[in-house]
Scaffold this active site. Sequence first.
Site, mmCIF file in Angstrom:
data_model
loop_
_atom_site.group_PDB
_atom_site.id
_atom_site.type_symbol
_atom_site.label_atom_id
_atom_site.label_comp_id
_atom_site.label_asym_id
_atom_site.label_seq_id
_atom_site.Cartn_x
_atom_site.Cartn_y
_atom_site.Cartn_z
ATOM 1 C CD GLU A 129 -2.549 1.377 2.618
ATOM 2 O OE1 GLU A 129 -3.547 2.125 2.645
ATOM 3 O OE2 GLU A 129 -2.156 0.721 3.606
ATOM 4 C CD GLN A 147 -7.299 0.310 4.120
ATOM 5 O OE1 GLN A 147 -6.366 1.088 3.937
ATOM 6 N NE2 GLN A 147 -7.292 -0.564 5.107
ATOM 7 C CG ASP A 199 -6.579 4.609 2.191
ATOM 8 O OD1 ASP A 199 -7.253 5.619 1.896
ATOM 9 O OD2 ASP A 199 -6.434 4.196 3.349
ATOM 10 C CD GLU A 245 -6.424 2.418 7.262
ATOM 11 O OE1 GLU A 245 -5.705 1.628 7.885
ATOM 12 O OE2 GLU A 245 -6.122 2.875 6.139
#
Length: 264
Positions: free
Chosen positions: A143, A204, A178, A240
């Site tokens: 990530e 996310q 994300d 998140e």
Amino acid sequence: MPRFAANLSMMFNDVPFPERFERAAKAGFKAVEFLFPYDYPAEEVAGWLKSNGLENVLFNLPPGNTAAKEWGVTSLPGREAEFRDHLAMAIDYAKVLGTPRVLAMGGYLPEGADPALHRATFVCNLRSAAQRLAKEGLNLMIEPLNLRDFPRFFLNNQIQAHGIREEVGEPNLKVQMDFYHVQVSEGDVSFKLKKYIDHIGHIQIAGAPDRHEPDEGELDYRHVFRLLDELGYQGWVGCEYRPRGRTEEGLGWMKSLLDYTRVQ
């Protein structure tokens, strides 16, 4: 329609970690993710999942020396044996919890570090880890994190992450996207989602720029959720974010943003 997983490291954090599973289930979640389960025996965590009817969709490998504010060792030369130990621990937990994917964090570049050496270490560790995880039927995530919140973090943009994925060359290595980090680091969220969708292993969300609920800030999540549907994304979407107040009081975003089908 996206399927949402509560991030128990950030949500419901007004109670101890073991109590967050019940809170998430009562709030309507069917799945959860979290950063690190290692403070508790795997069997206990599995019990909390089972008793609340929850699936665990993701957790991270151990972060390294938290006292030194480390955030992963995957790219750190000389720490390869420690990385292998972290991977073994994560596999043991994933097998007990029924977790299909684990995330290997790149770690911070020390002052004066040689980025090429760290990249070579990262690629080598990821390749061996992905091969080992494949034998267990598990996927490995990497990530990119934004440099505003994580200065000197090794992996910090989508081009870099997918270039490394291609170099590693293992089919069970995926990139975790994300949207908060993408927006803060580089923007152009929709284009990047469409470009890389086939190689995204987990998603996310959070509002940008403040990382609260996704119903505020620069990102239009009605558009993002429509696009996920159009692209046929079947995975989970991890929540998140840092709740503005008590987690349950901020969950109205799910209904309001999922009314996106009425907005054409």
